[in-house]
Design an enzyme around this catalytic site. Structure first.
Site, PDB file in Angstrom:
ATOM      1  N   SER A  44       0.622  -1.143  -0.005  1.00 23.08           N
ATOM      2  CA  SER A  44       0.059   0.012  -0.015  1.00 23.08           C
ATOM      3  C   SER A  44       0.793   1.171  -0.142  1.00 23.08           C
ATOM      4  O   SER A  44       2.100   1.421   0.472  1.00 23.08           O
ATOM      5  CB  SER A  44      -0.939  -0.026   1.415  1.00 23.08           C
ATOM      6  N   TYR A  98      -0.986  -0.466  10.210  1.00 24.05           N
ATOM      7  CA  TYR A  98      -1.055  -1.044   8.765  1.00 24.05           C
ATOM      8  C   TYR A  98       0.061  -0.294   8.014  1.00 24.05           C
ATOM      9  O   TYR A  98       0.540  -1.266   7.048  1.00 24.05           O
ATOM     10  CB  TYR A  98      -2.355  -0.131   8.080  1.00 24.05           C
TER      11      TYR A  98
HETATM   12  P1  NDP Z   1     -11.686  -5.832   1.071  1.00 23.67           P
HETATM   13  O1  NDP Z   1     -11.903  -5.434   2.621  1.00 23.67           O
HETATM   14  O2  NDP Z   1     -12.759  -5.405   0.114  1.00 23.67           O
HETATM   15  O3  NDP Z   1     -11.385  -7.382   0.929  1.00 23.67           O
HETATM   16  C1  NDP Z   1     -10.551  -7.915   1.894  1.00 23.67           C
HETATM   17  C2  NDP Z   1     -10.342  -9.489   1.676  1.00 23.67           C
HETATM   18  O4  NDP Z   1      -9.279 -10.153   2.562  1.00 23.67           O
HETATM   19  C3  NDP Z   1     -11.638 -10.582   1.897  1.00 23.67           C
HETATM   20  O5  NDP Z   1     -11.820 -11.232   0.595  1.00 23.67           O
HETATM   21  C4  NDP Z   1     -11.508 -11.040   3.033  1.00 23.67           C
HETATM   22  O6  NDP Z   1     -12.014 -12.174   3.202  1.00 23.67           O
HETATM   23  C5  NDP Z   1      -9.929 -11.181   2.988  1.00 23.67           C
HETATM   24  N1  NDP Z   1      -9.337 -11.320   4.259  1.00 23.67           N
HETATM   25  C6  NDP Z   1      -9.423 -10.679   5.488  1.00 23.67           C
HETATM   26  N2  NDP Z   1      -8.769 -11.097   6.571  1.00 23.67           N
HETATM   27  C7  NDP Z   1      -8.331 -12.284   6.210  1.00 23.67           C
HETATM   28  C8  NDP Z   1      -7.800 -13.378   6.848  1.00 23.67           C
HETATM   29  N3  NDP Z   1      -7.081 -13.219   7.973  1.00 23.67           N
HETATM   30  N4  NDP Z   1      -7.435 -14.647   6.118  1.00 23.67           N
HETATM   31  C9  NDP Z   1      -7.834 -14.570   4.671  1.00 23.67           C
HETATM   32  N5  NDP Z   1      -8.561 -13.774   4.112  1.00 23.67           N
HETATM   33  C10 NDP Z   1      -8.726 -12.457   4.798  1.00 23.67           C
HETATM   34  O7  NDP Z   1     -10.395  -5.320   0.987  1.00 23.67           O
HETATM   35  P2  NDP Z   1      -9.471  -4.758  -0.595  1.00 23.67           P
HETATM   36  O8  NDP Z   1      -9.926  -5.601  -1.451  1.00 23.67           O
HETATM   37  O9  NDP Z   1      -9.830  -3.056  -0.358  1.00 23.67           O
HETATM   38  O10 NDP Z   1      -7.899  -4.950  -0.266  1.00 23.67           O
HETATM   39  C11 NDP Z   1      -7.155  -6.070  -0.717  1.00 23.67           C
HETATM   40  C12 NDP Z   1      -5.907  -5.870  -0.518  1.00 23.67           C
HETATM   41  O11 NDP Z   1      -5.273  -4.443  -0.884  1.00 23.67           O
HETATM   42  C13 NDP Z   1      -5.571  -5.704   0.899  1.00 23.67           C
HETATM   43  O12 NDP Z   1      -4.150  -6.271   1.324  1.00 23.67           O
HETATM   44  C14 NDP Z   1      -5.475  -4.214   1.305  1.00 23.67           C
HETATM   45  O13 NDP Z   1      -4.676  -4.074   2.639  1.00 23.67           O
HETATM   46  C15 NDP Z   1      -4.774  -3.760   0.170  1.00 23.67           C
HETATM   47  N6  NDP Z   1      -4.829  -2.458  -0.171  1.00 23.67           N
HETATM   48  C16 NDP Z   1      -6.197  -1.854  -0.509  1.00 23.67           C
HETATM   49  C17 NDP Z   1      -6.381  -0.600  -0.735  1.00 23.67           C
HETATM   50  C18 NDP Z   1      -7.781  -0.055  -0.948  1.00 23.67           C
HETATM   51  O14 NDP Z   1      -7.642   1.284  -1.181  1.00 23.67           O
HETATM   52  N7  NDP Z   1      -8.858  -0.786  -1.102  1.00 23.67           N
HETATM   53  C19 NDP Z   1      -5.121   0.380  -0.990  1.00 23.67           C
HETATM   54  C20 NDP Z   1      -4.036   0.054  -0.702  1.00 23.67           C
HETATM   55  C21 NDP Z   1      -3.942  -1.430  -0.531  1.00 23.67           C
HETATM   56  P3  NDP Z   1     -13.764 -12.129   3.765  1.00 23.67           P
HETATM   57  O15 NDP Z   1     -14.501 -11.904   2.768  1.00 23.67           O
HETATM   58  O16 NDP Z   1     -13.765 -13.537   4.143  1.00 23.67           O
HETATM   59  O17 NDP Z   1     -13.710 -11.315   4.906  1.00 23.67           O
END
Ligand code: NDP
Length: 265
Positions: free
Chosen positions: A164, A177
């Site tokens: 990120s 984070y």
């Molecule tokens: P979302 O919150 O939309 O989705 C998160 C996903 O991660 C879901 O599929 C969730 O599963 C899964 N997840 C969370 N915790 C766990 C765990 N302990 N084990 C397995 N799966 C897990 O997030 P984003 O799509 O926005 O983010 C995806 C990645 O991108 C992350 O790493 C985030 O930090 C990074 N990111 C996002 C940004 C943004 O602006 N959105 C910016 C920069 C980085 P479930 O549905 O079962 O909860």
């Protein structure tokens, strides 16, 4: 200077059976963590659309994971659902073992699962610090260790970690984070040095503000004013960068951090 003729034959011998569009190449297996929603779902769809069998991981939201799988199958691709908590080492290793027993290999690993739990440092409880570190950083270790062992044996692999801009620049209210994502950048660079001689690339994609459930509570209208492109990004725009790192076009790129941030960094 002798000129090198990069004809199709040379190209294939340099990259044995890595081309998913080659009908004679065996289907690659990809594992995408956190693929039930947001960025991970889009990555899973893109990898399936480019011919990979995709293992769709989630932790809680089974219905959403099933939607990802249905979308993959409706588009003519193949995949399966693999629930496990990346923050739990035993669960992660058992899941990776089960995939390897079934498919014999994982050529592509996208460490995407992540959470944010924002709080100014003076008010942050130890458990809030720990949970974000456990998921975003230790999750990488828990899932990658056995996968990379298999990649070394097979002499091929593509690992993409989702970091990120917070890990690059630091973000107030996000010491947990930012630390986890900065750690992931260090781990990406270090692991790339350990395994690049085995034809395994390790890269990271660093999104800025992307419209997903993670950012839906943020005042995005205010935030976009600070983004040079004056808009948030889409999961599709992040997925394109991930799919690029997994492609033959990126076969000589490793240890890199690619920003998908509309110009923030
Ligand atoms: P979302 O919150 O939309 O989705 C998160 C996903 O991660 C879901 O599929 C969730 O599963 C899964 N997840 C969370 N915790 C766990 C765990 N302990 N084990 C397995 N799966 C897990 O997030 P984003 O799509 O926005 O983010 C995806 C990645 O991108 C992350 O790493 C985030 O930090 C990074 N990111 C996002 C940004 C943004 O602006 N959105 C910016 C920069 C980085 P479930 O549905 O079962 O909860």
């Amino acid at each position: 200077m002798e000129s090198i003729n990069f004809n199709e034959r040379n190209y294939k011998s340099m990259n044995p059976s890595t081309n998913p569009t080659d009908p004679n190449a065996p289907k690659q297996t990809a594992l995408v963590t956190g693929a039930s929603r947001g960025i991970g779902r889009c990555v899973a769809l893109d990898l399936a659309a480019t011919g990979r069998h995709v293992c769709v991981n989630y932790v809680r939201n089974e219905a959403a994971a099933r939607e990802t799988l249905s979308a993959i199958e409706e588009a003519g691709g193949s995949g399966e659902i693999i629930p496990f908590d990346v923050a739990d080492q035993a669960q992660s290793e058992a899941a990776v073992k089960a995939i390897l027993e079934k498919h014999g290999k994982i050529e592509i690993l996208v460490n995407n699962a992540g959470i944010a739990d924002d709080m100014l440092m003076v008010r942050m409880k130890p458990e809030t610090w720990q949970r974000v570190l456990d998921t975003n950083l230790t999750g990488f270790y828990n899932v990658t260790r056995l996968v990379v062992k298999n990649m070394i044996r097979k002499q091929f692999g593509r690992i993409v970690n989702i970091t990120s801009t917070s890990g690059q620049m630091g973000q107030a209210g996000q010491i947990n984070y930012s630390a986890a994502k900065a750690g992931l950048i260090g781990a990406t660079k270090a692991l790339s040095r350990e395994v690049s001689s085995r034809n395994i690339t390790v890269n990271a994609v660093s999104p800025g503000f992307i419209e997903t459930e993670m950012t839906e509570k943020l005042p995005l209208e205010k935030i976009v004013e600070t983004i040079p492109m004056k808009r948030a990004g889409t999961p599709r725009e992040v997925a394109s960068a991930v799919t690029f790192f997994c492609s033959d076009q990126a076969s000589y790129i490793t240890g890199q951090i690619l920003g998908v941030n509309g110009g923030i960094v």
